[in-house]
Design an enzyme around this catalytic site. Structure first.
Site, PDB file in Angstrom:
ATOM      1  N   GLY A  18       2.805   2.482  10.715  1.00 22.89           N
ATOM      2  CA  GLY A  18       3.712   3.604  10.508  1.00 22.89           C
ATOM      3  C   GLY A  18       4.476   4.012  11.756  1.00 22.89           C
ATOM      4  O   GLY A  18       5.135   5.039  11.787  1.00 22.89           O
ATOM      5  N   ASN A  55       0.867  -1.178   0.000  1.00 27.36           N
ATOM      6  CA  ASN A  55       0.000   0.000   0.000  1.00 27.36           C
ATOM      7  C   ASN A  55       0.905   1.229   0.000  1.00 27.36           C
ATOM      8  O   ASN A  55       1.480   1.573   1.020  1.00 27.36           O
ATOM      9  CB  ASN A  55      -0.894  -0.038   1.253  1.00 27.36           C
ATOM     10  CG  ASN A  55      -1.718   1.231   1.416  1.00 27.36           C
ATOM     11  OD1 ASN A  55      -1.760   2.071   0.518  1.00 27.36           O
ATOM     12  ND2 ASN A  55      -2.362   1.356   2.569  1.00 27.36           N
ATOM     13  N   GLU A  70      -6.643   4.834   8.029  1.00 31.28           N
ATOM     14  CA  GLU A  70      -6.426   6.251   7.673  1.00 31.28           C
ATOM     15  C   GLU A  70      -7.661   6.824   6.999  1.00 31.28           C
ATOM     16  O   GLU A  70      -8.000   7.988   7.197  1.00 31.28           O
ATOM     17  CB  GLU A  70      -5.182   6.376   6.778  1.00 31.28           C
ATOM     18  CG  GLU A  70      -3.904   6.154   7.587  1.00 31.28           C
ATOM     19  CD  GLU A  70      -2.752   5.533   6.806  1.00 31.28           C
ATOM     20  OE1 GLU A  70      -2.777   5.547   5.559  1.00 31.28           O
ATOM     21  OE2 GLU A  70      -1.825   5.013   7.465  1.00 31.28           O
ATOM     22  N   LYS A 100       0.102   4.236  -0.223  1.00 29.31           N
ATOM     23  CA  LYS A 100      -0.526   5.440   0.371  1.00 29.31           C
ATOM     24  C   LYS A 100      -0.273   6.639  -0.552  1.00 29.31           C
ATOM     25  O   LYS A 100      -0.228   6.458  -1.773  1.00 29.31           O
ATOM     26  CB  LYS A 100      -0.007   5.653   1.799  1.00 29.31           C
ATOM     27  CG  LYS A 100      -0.171   4.369   2.639  1.00 29.31           C
ATOM     28  CD  LYS A 100       0.057   4.552   4.097  1.00 29.31           C
ATOM     29  CE  LYS A 100      -0.132   3.210   4.802  1.00 29.31           C
ATOM     30  NZ  LYS A 100       0.026   3.296   6.249  1.00 29.31           N
ATOM     31  N   SER A 149       3.841  -2.040  10.192  1.00 31.71           N
ATOM     32  CA  SER A 149       5.293  -2.104  10.355  1.00 31.71           C
ATOM     33  C   SER A 149       5.897  -3.456   9.971  1.00 31.71           C
ATOM     34  O   SER A 149       6.826  -3.937  10.613  1.00 31.71           O
ATOM     35  CB  SER A 149       5.696  -1.715  11.785  1.00 31.71           C
ATOM     36  OG  SER A 149       5.260  -0.382  12.069  1.00 31.71           O
ATOM     37  N   HIS A 176      -9.377   1.275   5.193  1.00 34.24           N
ATOM     38  CA  HIS A 176      -8.089   1.478   5.869  1.00 34.24           C
ATOM     39  C   HIS A 176      -8.288   2.439   7.039  1.00 34.24           C
ATOM     40  O   HIS A 176      -9.082   3.381   6.948  1.00 34.24           O
ATOM     41  CB  HIS A 176      -7.059   2.036   4.878  1.00 34.24           C
ATOM     42  CG  HIS A 176      -5.673   1.981   5.420  1.00 34.24           C
ATOM     43  ND1 HIS A 176      -5.208   2.911   6.318  1.00 34.24           N
ATOM     44  CD2 HIS A 176      -4.670   1.089   5.228  1.00 34.24           C
ATOM     45  CE1 HIS A 176      -3.957   2.585   6.645  1.00 34.24           C
ATOM     46  NE2 HIS A 176      -3.611   1.492   6.001  1.00 34.24           N
ATOM     47  N   GLU A 181      -5.034  -4.786  10.745  1.00 33.53           N
ATOM     48  CA  GLU A 181      -4.003  -3.758  10.911  1.00 33.53           C
ATOM     49  C   GLU A 181      -4.246  -2.993  12.213  1.00 33.53           C
ATOM     50  O   GLU A 181      -5.029  -2.032  12.228  1.00 33.53           O
ATOM     51  CB  GLU A 181      -4.047  -2.764   9.748  1.00 33.53           C
ATOM     52  CG  GLU A 181      -3.772  -3.367   8.397  1.00 33.53           C
ATOM     53  CD  GLU A 181      -3.175  -2.333   7.437  1.00 33.53           C
ATOM     54  OE1 GLU A 181      -2.112  -2.627   6.896  1.00 33.53           O
ATOM     55  OE2 GLU A 181      -3.748  -1.247   7.263  1.00 33.53           O
TER      56      GLU A 181
HETATM   57  P1  13P Z   1       3.263   0.494   7.662  1.00 29.95           P
HETATM   58  O1  13P Z   1       3.763  -0.787   7.049  1.00 29.95           O
HETATM   59  O2  13P Z   1       3.974   1.702   7.138  1.00 29.95           O
HETATM   60  O3  13P Z   1       3.203   0.431   9.145  1.00 29.95           O
HETATM   61  O4  13P Z   1       1.748   0.668   7.147  1.00 29.95           O
HETATM   62  C1  13P Z   1       0.879  -0.370   7.286  1.00 29.95           C
HETATM   63  C2  13P Z   1      -0.350  -0.046   6.518  1.00 29.95           C
HETATM   64  O5  13P Z   1      -1.108   0.822   6.891  1.00 29.95           O
HETATM   65  C3  13P Z   1      -0.618  -0.787   5.267  1.00 29.95           C
HETATM   66  O6  13P Z   1      -1.902  -0.547   4.806  1.00 29.95           O
END
Ligand code: 13P
Length: 248
Positions: free
Chosen positions: A173, A9, A96, A11, A213, A94, A167
């Site tokens: 992140g 992803n 976010e 983003k 992560s 997601h 997640e």
């Molecule tokens: P990270 O791998 O940067 O922690 O992000 C995970 C994520 O949100 C994947 O959709």
């Protein structure tokens, strides 16, 4: 035997030129059929990435979709538009998007149905906050997210076309990864919830990813857990680390 699915992803990262350079650089090293590899670029880069991966085993995924067919929804992207670039997967729900763009369980469910209607596989994200985990509310919360997302979705679709990504928000992140045991525990719990909602065949077939992560140093351990069928990778999907994760 469930085939693992490792999705990147991106983003809100990479311009078309950057995406072009990056995917051309890694594509031969992630072109495998041992696991399903999915790249989910931003919308602007979808078409270019689609062209670059044509003829490989790598699949294209989007990061969002609108649940309506078409019309006056400024700034949105329809499932037909995703089909036009040959997207096979689409991330929905997601954390976010839930946090910054008010995406609710009901919206996630509508998006899932629209994607399924168009033969695009939804990757449905669920995950608890640190506060919910510390208060012990995580199981009930995740169970509700899963149930609501799957409301009125057929057994056949859940069995064959849906991917769930667990997640935990506190691991996204942050560099803090859930331990492989924590990730396994929740993925197993989700599978048991699906067993209750549907049946054994659906529970044993649905793929449940872990995200948060994931990096080369922890991918192997996480991906070898019994109920973890893949990874949804954020930051590490933007670098050579993604190659190492795919080849875990
Ligand atoms: P990270 O791998 O940067 O922690 O992000 C995970 C994520 O949100 C994947 O959709």
């Amino acid at each position: 035997m469930r085939k693992k699915i490792i999705a990147g992803n991106w983003k809100m990262n990479y311009t078309i030129t950057e995406a072009d350079n990056f995917v051309n650089e890694i594509k031969d090293r992630i072109n495998t059929d041992e696991v399903d590899v999915v790249i989910c670029p931003n919308n602007i880069c979808l078409e270019r990435v689609s062209d670059i991966i044509e003829g490989t085993n790598i699949k294209l995924g989007a990061q969002n979709v609108h649940y309506e067919e078409k019309g006056a929804f400024t700034g949105e992207t329809s499932a037909n538009m995703l089909l036009s670039v040959d997207a096979k997967y689409c991330i929905i729900g997601h954390s976010e998007r839930r946090q910054y763009f008010c995406e609710t369980d009901e919206i996630v469910n509508k998006k899932a149905k629209k994607l399924l209607e168009k033969n695009i596989k939804p990757i449905i994200c669920v995950g608890e906050t640190l506060e919910q985990r510390e208060k012990g509310e995580l199981y009930e919360f995740i169970s509700t997210q899963v149930k609501n997302a799957l409301k009125d979705i057929s057994e056949d679709d859940v069995k064959n076309n849906i991917v769930i990504a667990y997640e935990p928000i506190w691991a996204i992140g942050t560099g803090v990864t859930a331990t492989s045991m924590q990730a396994q525990e929740m993925c197993k719990y989700i599978r048991e919830e699906i067993r209750k909602l549907y049946n054994n065949a659906v529970a044993e077939n649905i793929r449940i990813q872990y995200g948060g992560s994931v990096k080369p140093s922890n991918a192997n351990e996480i991906l070898n857990m019994e109920d973890i069928d893949g990874a949804l990778v954020g930051g590490a999907s933007l670098t050579d680390d993604f190659v190492a994760i795919v080849n875990y």
